[in-house]
Scaffold this motif. Structure first.
Motif, PDB file in Angstrom:
ATOM      1  N   MET A 183      -8.333   4.972  -2.910  1.00  0.00           N
ATOM      2  CA  MET A 183      -6.402   6.282  -2.566  1.00  0.00           C
ATOM      3  C   MET A 183      -6.596   6.581  -3.669  1.00  0.00           C
ATOM      4  SD  MET A 183      -4.913   2.238  -0.764  1.00  0.00           S
ATOM      5  CE  MET A 183      -2.783   3.355  -1.088  1.00  0.00           C
ATOM      6  N   ARG A 205       0.662  -1.444   0.048  1.00  0.00           N
ATOM      7  CA  ARG A 205       0.321  -0.200  -0.107  1.00  0.00           C
ATOM      8  C   ARG A 205       0.803   0.873   0.226  1.00  0.00           C
ATOM      9  NH1 ARG A 205      -4.693  -0.346   4.162  1.00  0.00           N
ATOM     10  NH2 ARG A 205      -5.719   1.633   3.236  1.00  0.00           N
ATOM     11  N   PRO A 206       2.038   1.052   0.771  1.00  0.00           N
ATOM     12  CA  PRO A 206       3.015   2.453   0.496  1.00  0.00           C
ATOM     13  C   PRO A 206       3.790   3.136  -0.568  1.00  0.00           C
ATOM     14  CG  PRO A 206       3.129   1.357   3.038  1.00  0.00           C
ATOM     15  CD  PRO A 206       2.361   0.404   1.884  1.00  0.00           C
ATOM     16  N   LEU A 241       1.193   6.550  -6.911  1.00  0.00           N
ATOM     17  CA  LEU A 241       0.388   8.406  -7.301  1.00  0.00           C
ATOM     18  C   LEU A 241       1.331   9.466  -6.863  1.00  0.00           C
ATOM     19  CD1 LEU A 241      -3.128   6.769  -5.789  1.00  0.00           C
ATOM     20  CD2 LEU A 241      -2.030   5.965  -7.814  1.00  0.00           C
ATOM     21  N   LYS A 242       1.326   9.937  -5.766  1.00  0.00           N
ATOM     22  CA  LYS A 242       1.960  11.080  -5.114  1.00  0.00           C
ATOM     23  C   LYS A 242       3.184  11.324  -5.674  1.00  0.00           C
ATOM     24  CE  LYS A 242       0.844  10.364  -0.093  1.00  0.00           C
ATOM     25  NZ  LYS A 242       1.149   9.792   0.819  1.00  0.00           N
ATOM     26  N   ALA A 300       0.270   4.398  -2.855  1.00  0.00           N
ATOM     27  CA  ALA A 300       0.197   5.709  -2.221  1.00  0.00           C
ATOM     28  C   ALA A 300       1.788   6.369  -2.825  1.00  0.00           C
ATOM     29  CB  ALA A 300       0.056   5.797  -0.921  1.00  0.00           C
ATOM     30  N   ARG A 301       3.095   6.177  -2.406  1.00  0.00           N
ATOM     31  CA  ARG A 301       4.090   6.708  -3.145  1.00  0.00           C
ATOM     32  C   ARG A 301       4.087   7.130  -4.758  1.00  0.00           C
ATOM     33  NH1 ARG A 301       7.579   3.808  -1.829  1.00  0.00           N
ATOM     34  NH2 ARG A 301       7.106   3.622   0.541  1.00  0.00           N
ATOM     35  N   SER A 317      -8.553  10.292  -3.217  1.00  0.00           N
ATOM     36  CA  SER A 317      -7.903  11.160  -2.805  1.00  0.00           C
ATOM     37  C   SER A 317      -6.638  11.133  -3.161  1.00  0.00           C
ATOM     38  CB  SER A 317      -6.943  10.203  -1.398  1.00  0.00           C
ATOM     39  OG  SER A 317      -7.217  11.031  -0.378  1.00  0.00           O
ATOM     40  N   LEU A 318      -5.471  10.560  -3.466  1.00  0.00           N
ATOM     41  CA  LEU A 318      -4.292  11.756  -3.355  1.00  0.00           C
ATOM     42  C   LEU A 318      -3.733  11.127  -5.647  1.00  0.00           C
ATOM     43  CD1 LEU A 318      -2.666   8.119  -1.767  1.00  0.00           C
ATOM     44  CD2 LEU A 318      -2.891  10.553  -1.520  1.00  0.00           C
ATOM     45  N   SER A 319      -4.390  10.777  -6.489  1.00  0.00           N
ATOM     46  CA  SER A 319      -4.310  11.554  -8.382  1.00  0.00           C
ATOM     47  C   SER A 319      -6.196  11.665  -8.167  1.00  0.00           C
ATOM     48  CB  SER A 319      -3.904  10.170  -8.754  1.00  0.00           C
ATOM     49  OG  SER A 319      -3.339  10.493  -9.319  1.00  0.00           O
TER      50      SER A 319
END
Length: 283
Positions: free
Chosen positions: A122, A89-90, A96-97, A93-94, A125-127
Motif C-alpha cells: 500500500m 485499512r481505510p 498515506l493519501k 490508506a487515508r 502504491s499510495l506514497s
C-alpha cells in the motif's frame, strides 16, 4: 541492502534528517479474523487471553495494549512524528493519501507478517516516495527482507536506531511516554468502564535479557546472551518517571514491562527506598 545487513560504517541516514516527516504504525485491523491475512487461532492480538490468562476460559481478562515500541520512539525523536495505532485499512490508506510522509515505520508481531507485506504494498502504491522501515518481533523472521518490500529491517532496540537514522544523538537520555497498560477491558463479555487512573501505567526500564536462554526470542532479538539495553540505569530515574506518570495519568499502580527487572538488584532496591521515602504504597 537492508538496514540489518549494513556495517557500522554503512549505517543508513535519511537525507532530510530531523526534518523528515515520520509515520509510525501498527498493523491494521480487524484482528482475530479468518481471512487472507491470518486466522482467529494464530493472531488474536491479546496478551492476556492469548497468553497470560488463556487457561481461565470465559473468566479470562480481555484487553488490548498499545504498541509501546512506536510510542517510545515517537517520544524520543525531534522529527515531526505521527503514531497510528490499531488502524483499519481505510484509516491507513487515508493517512498515506492525506499526508506526505518521508518515512513510514511499521511494527508487528511475527504472526502478522501478511499484514506487514500488504502495508508495504500500500505504501509503494499510495506514497511511493516514502522510505519503509519495519521493526518489532516480525523482524526476527529469518529472511524476512526477502518476504516484504521494505527499505530497512530493524532488529532490536528501535529508539537508538531511529535517532541515528535521523542524525540525532542516539545516546541522549530516554524520555518515557505516558502509557496506560491496557484498554477496552472486558471480562465475561462485559466491558469494564474506562476511568482515568483505574488502569495501571506501564513502565519499560529495559529491553532484552542477559540470561540468553536458547528457547527465548527476546534474548535473540536484542543481541543474544548477555545483551540488554537499560533505558534507565538508576532507581532514582525510575522513581522520577513514575512520579510524573502518577501526576499525568492519575495512577497509583504500575505494570513493569521488563524481562528481568529484579535482576538489576541495585536499581530495584534504590527504587524501593525512594518509594518508602515518598510514602508510596508498595507490594
Amino acid at each position: 541492502m537492508h538496514a540489518a545487513q549494513k556495517t557500522a560504517d554503512e549505517f543508513p541516514t535519511h537525507p532530510k534528517g530531523k526534518r523528515a516527516r515520520i509515520l509510525l504504525t501498527s498493523v491494521f485491523g480487524p484482528y482475530a479474523q479468518d481471512d487472507e491475512f491470518g486466522s482467529r487461532s494464530i493472531n488474536p492480538m491479546e496478551l492476556y487471553h492469548n497468553q497470560v490468562t488463556r487457561a481461565q476460559g470465559s473468566f479470562s481478562l480481555r484487553m488490548f495494549h498499545r504498541s509501546w515500541g512506536i510510542m517510545l520512539i515517537q517520544a524520543n525523536i525531534s522529527a515531526p512524528c505521527t503514531v497510528l495505532d490499531f488502524p483499519t485499512r481505510p484509516d491507513f490508506a487515508r493517512e498515506l493519501k492525506q499526508h506526505q510522509y518521508d518515512v513510514v515505520g511499521i511494527t508487528s508481531i511475527i504472526v502478522n507478517l501478511a499484514k506487514v507485506r500488504e502495508m508495504c504494498r500500500m505504501i509503494r502504491s499510495l506514497s511511493p516516495n516514502s522510505t519503509i522501515v519495519v521493526g518489532g518481533h516480525v523482524a526476527a523472521i529469518p529472511g524476512v527482507e526477502h518476504m516484504i518490500d521494505a527499505d530497512h529491517i530493524v532488529r532490536g532496540e528501535g529508539v537508538s536506531w531511529m535517532r541515528r537514522y535521523l542524525g540525532e544523538d542516539e545516546k541522549a537520555p530516554v524520555r518515557h511516554p505516558a502509557i496506560v497498560s491496557g484498554m477496552r477491558t472486558r471480562i465475561m463479555g462485559i466491558r469494564v468502564p474506562d476511568r482515568k487512573g483505574s488502569t495501571a501505567a506501564t513502565i519499560i526500564p529495559s529491553v532484552g535479557c542477559p540470561m540468553g536462554c536458547n528457547f527465548c526470542t527476546t534474548s535473540a532479538f536484542f543481541g543474544g546472551k548477555g545483551k540488554f539495553v537499560n533505558f534507565f540505569e538508576t532507581g532514582d530515574e525510575l522513581y522520577d518517571v513514575m512520579c510524573r506518570m502518577e501526576k499525568d495519568l492519575k495512577v497509583r499502580s504500575f505494570f513493569v514491562m521488563d524481562e528481568n527487572f529484579l535482576l538489576h538488584r541495585e536499581r530495584a532496591m534504590r527504587l524501593l527506598e525512594r518509594m518508602k521515602q515518598g510514602h508510596k504504597s508498595w507490594s
